[in-house]
Design a protein around this motif. Sequence first.
Motif, PDB file in Angstrom:
ATOM      1  N   LYS A  54       7.594   0.393  15.499  1.00  0.00           N
ATOM      2  CA  LYS A  54       7.032   0.474  14.369  1.00  0.00           C
ATOM      3  C   LYS A  54       7.810  -0.231  13.123  1.00  0.00           C
ATOM      4  N   LEU A  55       7.264  -0.739  12.200  1.00  0.00           N
ATOM      5  CA  LEU A  55       8.100  -0.941  11.032  1.00  0.00           C
ATOM      6  C   LEU A  55       7.659  -0.894   9.806  1.00  0.00           C
ATOM      7  N   TRP A  56       8.670  -0.609   8.877  1.00  0.00           N
ATOM      8  CA  TRP A  56       8.138  -0.250   7.222  1.00  0.00           C
ATOM      9  C   TRP A  56       7.939   1.198   7.227  1.00  0.00           C
ATOM     10  N   ILE A  57       8.655   2.088   7.989  1.00  0.00           N
ATOM     11  CA  ILE A  57       8.339   3.537   8.136  1.00  0.00           C
ATOM     12  C   ILE A  57       9.016   4.486   7.164  1.00  0.00           C
ATOM     13  N   SER A  58       8.560   4.765   6.059  1.00  0.00           N
ATOM     14  CA  SER A  58       9.065   5.651   4.957  1.00  0.00           C
ATOM     15  C   SER A  58       9.790   6.821   5.610  1.00  0.00           C
ATOM     16  N   ASN A  59      10.865   7.126   5.444  1.00  0.00           N
ATOM     17  CA  ASN A  59      11.618   8.229   5.671  1.00  0.00           C
ATOM     18  C   ASN A  59      12.107   8.551   7.045  1.00  0.00           C
ATOM     19  N   GLU A 110       5.379  -2.282  -6.800  1.00  0.00           N
ATOM     20  CA  GLU A 110       5.100  -3.713  -6.066  1.00  0.00           C
ATOM     21  C   GLU A 110       4.954  -3.255  -4.629  1.00  0.00           C
ATOM     22  N   SER A 111       5.667  -2.100  -4.001  1.00  0.00           N
ATOM     23  CA  SER A 111       5.373  -1.523  -2.976  1.00  0.00           C
ATOM     24  C   SER A 111       4.136  -0.707  -2.764  1.00  0.00           C
ATOM     25  N   VAL A 112       3.961   0.095  -3.696  1.00  0.00           N
ATOM     26  CA  VAL A 112       2.799   0.984  -3.841  1.00  0.00           C
ATOM     27  C   VAL A 112       1.491   0.157  -3.680  1.00  0.00           C
ATOM     28  N   ASP A 122      -5.701  -6.121  -1.555  1.00  0.00           N
ATOM     29  CA  ASP A 122      -6.866  -6.940  -0.909  1.00  0.00           C
ATOM     30  C   ASP A 122      -7.723  -6.124  -0.040  1.00  0.00           C
ATOM     31  N   ILE A 123      -6.963  -5.486   0.902  1.00  0.00           N
ATOM     32  CA  ILE A 123      -7.797  -4.458   1.802  1.00  0.00           C
ATOM     33  C   ILE A 123      -8.739  -3.613   1.065  1.00  0.00           C
ATOM     34  N   HIS A 124      -8.167  -3.047   0.185  1.00  0.00           N
ATOM     35  CA  HIS A 124      -9.120  -1.904  -0.513  1.00  0.00           C
ATOM     36  C   HIS A 124     -10.142  -2.412  -1.332  1.00  0.00           C
ATOM     37  N   LEU A 125      -9.987  -3.793  -1.801  1.00  0.00           N
ATOM     38  CA  LEU A 125     -11.219  -4.641  -2.421  1.00  0.00           C
ATOM     39  C   LEU A 125     -12.232  -4.751  -1.169  1.00  0.00           C
ATOM     40  N   LEU A 126     -11.700  -5.415   0.011  1.00  0.00           N
ATOM     41  CA  LEU A 126     -12.628  -5.502   0.983  1.00  0.00           C
ATOM     42  C   LEU A 126     -13.195  -4.462   1.376  1.00  0.00           C
ATOM     43  N   ILE A 127     -12.664  -3.164   1.313  1.00  0.00           N
ATOM     44  CA  ILE A 127     -13.512  -1.902   1.790  1.00  0.00           C
ATOM     45  C   ILE A 127     -14.458  -1.561   0.759  1.00  0.00           C
ATOM     46  N   THR A 129       1.059  -2.322  -1.950  1.00  0.00           N
ATOM     47  CA  THR A 129       1.023  -3.136  -0.469  1.00  0.00           C
ATOM     48  C   THR A 129       0.702  -1.934   0.183  1.00  0.00           C
ATOM     49  N   TYR A 130       1.516  -0.627   0.271  1.00  0.00           N
ATOM     50  CA  TYR A 130       1.264  -0.001   1.415  1.00  0.00           C
ATOM     51  C   TYR A 130       0.040   0.959   1.330  1.00  0.00           C
ATOM     52  N   GLU A 131      -0.391   1.713   2.336  1.00  0.00           N
ATOM     53  CA  GLU A 131      -1.337   2.283   2.452  1.00  0.00           C
ATOM     54  C   GLU A 131      -2.660   1.746   2.333  1.00  0.00           C
ATOM     55  N   GLY A 132      -2.371   0.417   2.749  1.00  0.00           N
ATOM     56  CA  GLY A 132      -3.505  -0.505   2.502  1.00  0.00           C
ATOM     57  C   GLY A 132      -3.319  -1.479   1.418  1.00  0.00           C
ATOM     58  N   THR A 133      -3.353  -2.693   1.326  1.00  0.00           N
ATOM     59  CA  THR A 133      -3.051  -3.564   0.389  1.00  0.00           C
ATOM     60  C   THR A 133      -4.211  -3.730  -0.618  1.00  0.00           C
ATOM     61  N   PHE A 174       5.518   8.826   9.670  1.00  0.00           N
ATOM     62  CA  PHE A 174       4.280   8.361  10.155  1.00  0.00           C
ATOM     63  C   PHE A 174       4.300   6.952  10.518  1.00  0.00           C
ATOM     64  N   GLY A 175       4.071   6.604  11.856  1.00  0.00           N
ATOM     65  CA  GLY A 175       4.322   5.191  12.542  1.00  0.00           C
ATOM     66  C   GLY A 175       3.058   4.867  12.781  1.00  0.00           C
ATOM     67  N   LEU A 176       2.235   3.935  12.039  1.00  0.00           N
ATOM     68  CA  LEU A 176       1.152   3.168  12.301  1.00  0.00           C
ATOM     69  C   LEU A 176       1.337   1.742  12.283  1.00  0.00           C
ATOM     70  N   SER A 182      12.628  -2.740  -3.937  1.00  0.00           N
ATOM     71  CA  SER A 182      11.409  -1.620  -4.451  1.00  0.00           C
ATOM     72  C   SER A 182      11.752  -0.612  -3.390  1.00  0.00           C
ATOM     73  N   LEU A 183      11.504   0.529  -4.144  1.00  0.00           N
ATOM     74  CA  LEU A 183      11.370   1.935  -3.292  1.00  0.00           C
ATOM     75  C   LEU A 183      12.875   2.158  -2.829  1.00  0.00           C
ATOM     76  N   ARG A 184      13.912   1.848  -3.927  1.00  0.00           N
ATOM     77  CA  ARG A 184      15.365   1.815  -3.384  1.00  0.00           C
ATOM     78  C   ARG A 184      15.995   3.233  -3.148  1.00  0.00           C
TER      79      ARG A 184
HETATM   80  P1  FAD Z   1       0.002  -8.128   6.276  1.00  0.00           P
HETATM   81  O1  FAD Z   1      -1.103  -7.238   6.925  1.00  0.00           O
HETATM   82  O2  FAD Z   1       0.645  -9.345   7.010  1.00  0.00           O
HETATM   83  O3  FAD Z   1      -0.747  -8.755   4.822  1.00  0.00           O
HETATM   84  C1  FAD Z   1      -0.147  -9.925   3.915  1.00  0.00           C
HETATM   85  C2  FAD Z   1      -1.058 -10.316   3.019  1.00  0.00           C
HETATM   86  O4  FAD Z   1      -2.244 -10.894   3.705  1.00  0.00           O
HETATM   87  C3  FAD Z   1      -1.720  -9.351   2.419  1.00  0.00           C
HETATM   88  O5  FAD Z   1      -1.622  -9.851   0.905  1.00  0.00           O
HETATM   89  C4  FAD Z   1      -3.040  -8.936   2.906  1.00  0.00           C
HETATM   90  O6  FAD Z   1      -3.735  -8.127   1.673  1.00  0.00           O
HETATM   91  C5  FAD Z   1      -3.662 -10.024   3.125  1.00  0.00           C
HETATM   92  N1  FAD Z   1      -4.568  -9.864   4.243  1.00  0.00           N
HETATM   93  C6  FAD Z   1      -4.371  -9.155   5.415  1.00  0.00           C
HETATM   94  N2  FAD Z   1      -5.549  -9.152   6.138  1.00  0.00           N
HETATM   95  C7  FAD Z   1      -6.489 -10.019   5.155  1.00  0.00           C
HETATM   96  C8  FAD Z   1      -7.953  -9.901   5.235  1.00  0.00           C
HETATM   97  N3  FAD Z   1      -8.879  -9.711   6.339  1.00  0.00           N
HETATM   98  N4  FAD Z   1      -8.682 -10.446   4.200  1.00  0.00           N
HETATM   99  C9  FAD Z   1      -7.811 -10.892   3.159  1.00  0.00           C
HETATM  100  N5  FAD Z   1      -6.512 -10.921   2.941  1.00  0.00           N
HETATM  101  C10 FAD Z   1      -5.702 -10.087   4.055  1.00  0.00           C
HETATM  102  N6  FAD Z   1       3.481   1.992   7.311  1.00  0.00           N
HETATM  103  C11 FAD Z   1       3.412   2.917   7.859  1.00  0.00           C
HETATM  104  O7  FAD Z   1       2.764   2.995   9.018  1.00  0.00           O
HETATM  105  N7  FAD Z   1       3.938   4.249   7.894  1.00  0.00           N
HETATM  106  C12 FAD Z   1       4.972   4.159   6.683  1.00  0.00           C
HETATM  107  O8  FAD Z   1       5.420   5.133   6.086  1.00  0.00           O
HETATM  108  C13 FAD Z   1       4.961   3.029   5.947  1.00  0.00           C
HETATM  109  N8  FAD Z   1       5.971   2.988   4.617  1.00  0.00           N
HETATM  110  C14 FAD Z   1       6.182   1.653   3.932  1.00  0.00           C
HETATM  111  C15 FAD Z   1       6.958   1.627   2.757  1.00  0.00           C
HETATM  112  C16 FAD Z   1       7.161   0.386   2.195  1.00  0.00           C
HETATM  113  C17 FAD Z   1       8.263   0.553   1.184  1.00  0.00           C
HETATM  114  C18 FAD Z   1       6.278  -0.508   2.475  1.00  0.00           C
HETATM  115  C19 FAD Z   1       6.775  -2.029   1.826  1.00  0.00           C
HETATM  116  C20 FAD Z   1       5.524  -0.446   3.308  1.00  0.00           C
HETATM  117  C21 FAD Z   1       5.260   0.551   4.464  1.00  0.00           C
HETATM  118  N9  FAD Z   1       4.483   0.870   5.348  1.00  0.00           N
HETATM  119  C22 FAD Z   1       4.263   1.941   6.025  1.00  0.00           C
HETATM  120  C23 FAD Z   1       3.716  -0.577   5.774  1.00  0.00           C
HETATM  121  C24 FAD Z   1       2.477  -0.947   5.148  1.00  0.00           C
HETATM  122  O9  FAD Z   1       1.373  -0.032   5.069  1.00  0.00           O
HETATM  123  C25 FAD Z   1       1.991  -2.358   5.346  1.00  0.00           C
HETATM  124  O10 FAD Z   1       3.052  -3.042   4.568  1.00  0.00           O
HETATM  125  C26 FAD Z   1       0.801  -2.617   4.759  1.00  0.00           C
HETATM  126  O11 FAD Z   1      -0.323  -2.019   5.434  1.00  0.00           O
HETATM  127  C27 FAD Z   1       0.589  -4.378   4.991  1.00  0.00           C
HETATM  128  O12 FAD Z   1       0.830  -4.826   5.989  1.00  0.00           O
HETATM  129  P2  FAD Z   1       1.718  -6.131   6.372  1.00  0.00           P
HETATM  130  O13 FAD Z   1       3.048  -5.806   5.067  1.00  0.00           O
HETATM  131  O14 FAD Z   1       2.065  -6.316   7.603  1.00  0.00           O
HETATM  132  O15 FAD Z   1       1.045  -7.345   5.551  1.00  0.00           O
END
Ligand code: FAD
Length: 390
Positions: free
Chosen positions: A165-170, A363-365, A373-378, A367-371, A134-136, A210-212
Amino acid sequence: MDHYQAPDYYGVDELLTEEHKLVRGATRDWVKKEVSPIIEDYAQRAEFPKQLIQGLAEVGAFGPYIPEEYGGAGLDQISYGLMMQEIERGGSGIRSTCSVQSSLVMFPIYAYGTEEQRKKFLPRLASGDMLGCFGLTEPNHGSNPGGMETHYVDKGDHYLLNGAKLWISNSPYADVAVVWAKNEEGRVHGLLVERGMEGFSTPETHNKWSLRASATGELVFSDVKVPKENLLPGKSGLGAPLSCLDSARYGIAWGALGAAMDCYDTALRYAQERKQFGKPIAGFQLQQKKLAEMITEITKGQLLVWRLGTLKNEGRATGAQISMAKRNSVEIALKIARDARQVLGGMGITGDYPIMRHMMNLESVVTYEGTHDIHLLITGMDITGENAFK
Ligand code: FAD
Ligand code: TGC
């Protein structure tokens, strides 16, 4: 040897149906037999155990809630959650593969695809003959996917796709990628990009702590000609990928609890066996505080995801409710992993126990699928009506 015994302090099992317990039992047995004996080695070697794909398919972990006519298991949302809990108990990376395949690849094809796309892809994804990704996320757009730069142009008989797209699982193993890209009007659409299409590559991302045991990579599109029949026509706009994330985040809310339960179970057993100052360390108040707080948070988390699953079965779970559960489960799992690591003293840092691996994965979980912080803001936006993102 995997001695795992699932904690159930409040008798939450009584809220489950016989089918839920059967599904959970089968998944737990499979994890004990196939995942536990190998996962540490694969994590240490930073290698994806791709031989597990077939077993995951057989246990029904690819598309548990997708109807059987498309190869899914036709189960409800609580069964899906319980499966993710058991699988993440074994390893977050393996659960990641299931989340991506089920909720981020099969779900959009099922919900927004044509009948031809469903028939072509879903049975093969369910059987594990095909792996999806899934590439978002993009290099410049993580938390803010609406800013994505990946785009396509209508060339008459095909679309021409460019971007990355970056950080794409699988991604390094995927046969098909669900890619979110903007059209000439700047509207987000989903495209099915298949391995072998000219100009499409999936380089692997290395050096992860992480997620090695999960393969992560890029998706690079350089003038990729995507056939028009590969566009998902059913929904456009950012709401389309976000609705897939709702489903995956829901699975993670259950899954992260599984990692927490494994850490608690390991720490409890160790504390009862390990003796210092002439008695088991479980007899010291400071260790009891850690263990008591762990089981309290696990119990609250179990009730929260069960209720969320009930709402989801009724089609009433909101995205904000799912955000709260994902955030809570990962937060408590990380804290439990850190405390459990301390209960084991020096042994806690070794690969003889699963705790440090869970901690690093979480530590990945978180951050991914919404950090976090993002879920708190939601949640903040949902309860106040004020948007604090921008
Ligand atoms: P950023 O968005 O740059 O955030 C950096 C920091 O700033 C975070 O702490 C964040 O909370 C904070 N921040 C950002 N905006 C705000 C705001 N408005 N207010 C306050 N704080 C803010 N993505 C896919 O599409 N497909 C995948 O399969 C996938 N797999 C992944 C697998 C792994 C192992 C990892 C690490 C990531 C994966 N991701 C995937 C990407 C993941 O969804 C993103 O890393 C994540 O959404 C955060 O984006 P970012 O890393 O660019 O961090
Ligand atoms: P915003 O303007 O609020 O919304 C845009 C459109 O989306 C709709 N929407 C939702 N729809 C369904 N479910 C949700 N949860 C939704 N949230 C919003 C909204 O109604 C709107 O629709 P419409 O019709 O009006 O256009 O969007 P925004 O740009 O302000 O962003 C909101 C924000 C920050 C919450 C969102 O972008 C977000 O969630 N960011 C986090 C990004 C993220 O989670 N990325 C995950 C990438 S995939 C991944 O990590 C996989 S890991 C896999 C694994 O290994 O398990």
